[in-house]
Write a protein that holds these residues in place. Structure first.
Motif, PDB file in Angstrom:
ATOM      1  N   VAL A 205      24.390  48.601  36.998  1.00  0.00           N
ATOM      2  CA  VAL A 205      24.576  47.594  38.037  1.00  0.00           C
ATOM      3  C   VAL A 205      25.354  46.404  37.504  1.00  0.00           C
ATOM      4  CG1 VAL A 205      23.408  46.014  39.626  1.00  0.00           C
ATOM      5  CG2 VAL A 205      22.488  48.321  39.241  1.00  0.00           C
ATOM      6  N   ALA A 206      24.982  45.911  36.331  1.00  0.00           N
ATOM      7  CA  ALA A 206      25.675  44.753  35.764  1.00  0.00           C
ATOM      8  C   ALA A 206      27.147  45.075  35.512  1.00  0.00           C
ATOM      9  CB  ALA A 206      24.988  44.316  34.472  1.00  0.00           C
ATOM     10  N   GLY A 207      27.426  46.265  34.985  1.00  0.00           N
ATOM     11  CA  GLY A 207      28.806  46.658  34.731  1.00  0.00           C
ATOM     12  C   GLY A 207      29.604  46.818  36.009  1.00  0.00           C
ATOM     13  N   SER A 208      28.947  47.263  37.074  1.00  0.00           N
ATOM     14  CA  SER A 208      29.632  47.451  38.344  1.00  0.00           C
ATOM     15  C   SER A 208      30.098  46.140  38.954  1.00  0.00           C
ATOM     16  CB  SER A 208      28.721  48.182  39.342  1.00  0.00           C
ATOM     17  OG  SER A 208      28.426  49.485  38.893  1.00  0.00           O
ATOM     18  N   LEU A 209      29.416  45.042  38.616  1.00  0.00           N
ATOM     19  CA  LEU A 209      29.803  43.733  39.154  1.00  0.00           C
ATOM     20  C   LEU A 209      31.191  43.317  38.682  1.00  0.00           C
ATOM     21  CD1 LEU A 209      26.433  41.781  38.821  1.00  0.00           C
ATOM     22  CD2 LEU A 209      27.410  42.856  40.860  1.00  0.00           C
TER      23      LEU A 209
ATOM     24  N   TYR B 224      33.757  44.822  39.191  1.00  0.00           N
ATOM     25  CA  TYR B 224      34.717  45.210  40.218  1.00  0.00           C
ATOM     26  C   TYR B 224      34.671  44.306  41.458  1.00  0.00           C
ATOM     27  CZ  TYR B 224      34.777  49.471  37.423  1.00  0.00           C
ATOM     28  OH  TYR B 224      34.889  50.355  36.392  1.00  0.00           O
ATOM     29  N   MET B 225      33.908  43.218  41.409  1.00  0.00           N
ATOM     30  CA  MET B 225      33.746  42.385  42.602  1.00  0.00           C
ATOM     31  C   MET B 225      35.067  41.824  43.124  1.00  0.00           C
ATOM     32  SD  MET B 225      30.223  40.244  42.011  1.00  0.00           S
ATOM     33  CE  MET B 225      30.482  39.313  43.506  1.00  0.00           C
TER      34      MET B 225
ATOM     35  N   GLU C  20      32.298  58.602  37.286  1.00  0.00           N
ATOM     36  CA  GLU C  20      32.642  57.183  37.228  1.00  0.00           C
ATOM     37  C   GLU C  20      34.023  56.976  37.844  1.00  0.00           C
ATOM     38  OE1 GLU C  20      33.400  53.586  33.980  1.00  0.00           O
ATOM     39  OE2 GLU C  20      32.583  55.527  33.337  1.00  0.00           O
ATOM     40  N   VAL C  21      34.104  56.140  38.861  1.00  0.00           N
ATOM     41  CA  VAL C  21      35.367  55.855  39.547  1.00  0.00           C
ATOM     42  C   VAL C  21      35.524  54.350  39.669  1.00  0.00           C
ATOM     43  CG1 VAL C  21      36.661  56.086  41.707  1.00  0.00           C
ATOM     44  CG2 VAL C  21      35.353  58.031  40.830  1.00  0.00           C
ATOM     45  N   ASP C  22      36.663  53.861  39.212  1.00  0.00           N
ATOM     46  CA  ASP C  22      36.953  52.439  39.352  1.00  0.00           C
ATOM     47  C   ASP C  22      37.297  52.129  40.801  1.00  0.00           C
ATOM     48  OD1 ASP C  22      36.666  52.425  36.645  1.00  0.00           O
ATOM     49  OD2 ASP C  22      38.815  52.263  36.199  1.00  0.00           O
ATOM     50  N   MET C  23      37.179  50.866  41.176  1.00  0.00           N
ATOM     51  CA  MET C  23      37.560  50.429  42.510  1.00  0.00           C
ATOM     52  C   MET C  23      39.062  50.598  42.701  1.00  0.00           C
ATOM     53  SD  MET C  23      36.754  49.337  45.423  1.00  0.00           S
ATOM     54  CE  MET C  23      37.740  48.822  46.812  1.00  0.00           C
ATOM     55  N   GLN C  24      39.447  51.273  43.783  1.00  0.00           N
ATOM     56  CA  GLN C  24      40.855  51.484  44.111  1.00  0.00           C
ATOM     57  C   GLN C  24      41.230  50.652  45.345  1.00  0.00           C
ATOM     58  OE1 GLN C  24      42.848  53.431  42.167  1.00  0.00           O
ATOM     59  NE2 GLN C  24      41.045  53.667  40.859  1.00  0.00           N
TER      60      GLN C  24
ATOM     61  N   LEU D 203      33.452  41.395  48.655  1.00  0.00           N
ATOM     62  CA  LEU D 203      33.026  41.232  47.267  1.00  0.00           C
ATOM     63  C   LEU D 203      32.127  42.382  46.798  1.00  0.00           C
ATOM     64  CD1 LEU D 203      32.228  37.407  47.192  1.00  0.00           C
ATOM     65  CD2 LEU D 203      34.181  38.567  46.147  1.00  0.00           C
ATOM     66  N   GLY D 204      31.433  42.993  47.736  1.00  0.00           N
ATOM     67  CA  GLY D 204      30.467  44.026  47.358  1.00  0.00           C
ATOM     68  C   GLY D 204      31.003  45.434  47.320  1.00  0.00           C
ATOM     69  N   ILE D 205      32.161  45.696  47.955  1.00  0.00           N
ATOM     70  CA  ILE D 205      32.636  47.074  48.044  1.00  0.00           C
ATOM     71  C   ILE D 205      33.019  47.640  46.676  1.00  0.00           C
ATOM     72  CG2 ILE D 205      35.015  46.395  48.576  1.00  0.00           C
ATOM     73  CD1 ILE D 205      35.243  48.885  50.305  1.00  0.00           C
ATOM     74  N   GLY D 206      33.526  46.790  45.784  1.00  0.00           N
ATOM     75  CA  GLY D 206      33.888  47.273  44.451  1.00  0.00           C
ATOM     76  C   GLY D 206      32.699  47.831  43.694  1.00  0.00           C
ATOM     77  N   PRO D 207      31.643  47.022  43.501  1.00  0.00           N
ATOM     78  CA  PRO D 207      30.442  47.559  42.867  1.00  0.00           C
ATOM     79  C   PRO D 207      29.841  48.732  43.641  1.00  0.00           C
ATOM     80  CG  PRO D 207      30.383  45.169  42.885  1.00  0.00           C
ATOM     81  CD  PRO D 207      31.558  45.565  43.715  1.00  0.00           C
ATOM     82  N   ALA D 208      29.899  48.681  44.984  1.00  0.00           N
ATOM     83  CA  ALA D 208      29.323  49.762  45.789  1.00  0.00           C
ATOM     84  C   ALA D 208      30.054  51.079  45.566  1.00  0.00           C
ATOM     85  CB  ALA D 208      29.354  49.381  47.269  1.00  0.00           C
ATOM     86  N   VAL D 209      31.378  51.022  45.473  1.00  0.00           N
ATOM     87  CA  VAL D 209      32.150  52.240  45.205  1.00  0.00           C
ATOM     88  C   VAL D 209      31.779  52.810  43.853  1.00  0.00           C
ATOM     89  CG1 VAL D 209      34.473  53.061  44.629  1.00  0.00           C
ATOM     90  CG2 VAL D 209      34.110  51.758  46.720  1.00  0.00           C
TER      91      VAL D 209
END
Length: 457
Positions: free
Chosen positions: A323-327, A329-330, A406-410, A389-395
């Motif tokens: 979760v922390a790492g996913s942030l 991509y905000m 693992e997929v980065d925000m596109q 702001l949330g779609i990046g971590p959500a993806v």
């Protein structure tokens, strides 16, 4: 300029409503068609954003074949990547295999396998049918070119749906038209829609979802149309469900605030709480996102059962819940939502950056700094800010949960949320005449620049 705009607005508003929308549809479809056609014929190489596998899926669809996990890519896509190559600019175009030579499977991406099964066949088959119509009208046209030209229709319909959404949201028709022209002129859309990709429906999908959500929140539509639209856009591409989630946040926020306001009033008057609200009920709020997610997961389940026996060839690294790492991509979505994946594929220009920061300023203004804005608009902007702001971590997290990768925000995943920015910009511009003039100048400059300089130097 003021006199011209006032004259156009007066003439347009005097026309019957059906004629108004006929004129708007003609303008947007024509502008989208010109822009997309220009890019199709300038950028002949395949897009590196999975177009190789989409070409094969559409080719198969013309013969009634559904792509399955484990399927091999047929001759047309192999020839395209060997002869046209792939890349965003001519100087960086690469080829795989020798043009005109049937190479072994290992020469091609994913050892000759297709990755197109990750999406349902809806886009592929619709594109195949439309391509056949185009090729019947223009004899001798290659299937790849015809399939790419369908992007002009999706871009035009998306702009029309966005304009209608803006109009139903209380925006002047000419302002809505200007905002829509500005949006289709952004690199994220004008280039995406010149390739074969399910992302060509991003603007249309996002606009119809927000329209359905807006009309449902006003009780002008029932929940069933909203549910059907939510399922339809998700079956085209799973990531479109993030637009449904954005509307869900708006409805939840409205419901909670209605409950809190009603509760405070009742407590002051009667000394006890009340759950009476004017917003849709909780079941109606939960049903559209639940139906969208069920549709997306349903197709994933179906395609796994349809898979052919084969060695695993998936290339994404395995995912883990962080979760922390996913942030991290905000901010990725906002950085690239208008420029898309094309910083090296389009000429350097300040236009996307200027449009982005004006739109963000409008979003923040409507959400928090314009107390005169109606409550509906403020809540919508606040839900939009959370979504963007949330779609990046959500993806990042959802791909780990659903696909185990693992997929980065596109950028293309976030483009379905662009109508949020468009709405806030349009609401702000409508307030003052100088801003309407600035919008007209910006939209004109953006479109003319896109048309005049389609190739990066």
């Amino acid at each position: 300029m003021t006199y011209v705009l006032s004259g156009l607005r007066e003439r347009l508003h005097r026309a019957p409503q059906w004629l108004q929308w006929l004129i708007v549809a003609f303008i947007l479809l024509t502008l989208s068609g010109i822009l997309t056609t220009r890019y199709v014929y300038v950028h002949t190489a395949l897009s590196p954003i999975d177009e190789y596998t989409y070409v094969d899926a559409v080719d198969k669809a013309t013969r009634g074949v559904v792509v399955r996990y484990g399927s091999y890519v047929d001759a047309m896509a192999r020839e395209a990547i060997s002869c046209r190559g792939f890349g965003l600019v001519d100087t960086a175009t690469r080829t795989m295999g020798r043009c005109g030579v049937a190479e072994p499977d290992v020469v091609y991406p994913w050892a000759g396998h297709s990755t197109g099964s990750i999406h349902s066949p809806v886009y592929y088959f619709v594109t195949a049918w439309l391509s056949k119509i185009i090729m019947a009208v223009i004899p001798g046209l290659h299937l790849i070119t015809a399939a790419r030209l369908t992007g002009a229709l999706w871009l035009g319909l998306g702009a029309l749906a966005l304009t209608y959404l803006l109009r139903r949201a209380g925006v002047d028709l000419l302002v809505g038209l200007g905002v829509s022209v500005a949006v289709i002129s952004m690199p994220g859309f004008r280039v995406t829609n010149s390739y074969i990709t399910p992302d060509a429906l991003n603007l249309l999908a996002g606009s119809v979802v927000f329209l359905a959500g807006l009309l449902y929140s006003r009780r002008k539509w029932g929940v069933l149309p909203f549910v059907i639209i939510s399922m339809a856009v998700t079956v085209v591409k799973f990531q479109n469900c993030f637009a449904v989630v954005a509307v869900f946040l708006f409805l939840v926020w409205t419901k909670v605030r209605d409950w809190w306001t009603a509760g405070r009033g009742r407590r002051r008057k009667h000394g006890h709480e009340s759950d009476a609200t004017g917003a849709p009920g909780w079941l109606g709020i939960l049903l559209p996102p639940a139906a969208a997610v069920a549709t997306g997961v349903g197709w994933i389940t179906i395609q796994r059962h349809m898979a052919l026996p084969t060695e695993d060839y998936w290339t994404d690294p395995p995912g883990n819940i962080d979760v922390a790492g996913s942030l991290y991509y905000m901010d990725d979505t906002l950085n690239t939502i208008l420029s898309g994946n094309w910083p090296v594929g389009t000429p350097l220009s300040v236009i996307p950056s200027l449009g982005l920061w004006v739109a963000i300023a409008a979003l923040c203004g409507v959400a928090w700094f314009m107390p005169e804005m109606p409550r509906e608009r403020r809540f919508f902007a606040q839900a939009g800010a959370v979504s963007l702001l949330g779609i990046g971590p959500a993806v990042n997290l959802s791909f780990t949960l659903v696909f185990g990768s693992e997929v980065d925000m596109q950028p293309r995943y976030g483009m379905v949320l662009v109508p949020i920015l468009a709405l806030c910009a349009a609401w702000t511009v409508t307030q003052r005449r100088p801003l309407r003039i600035a919008l007209a100048l910006f939209a004109s400059a953006a479109y003319l620049f896109a048309l005049a300089y389609p190739r990066a130097s």
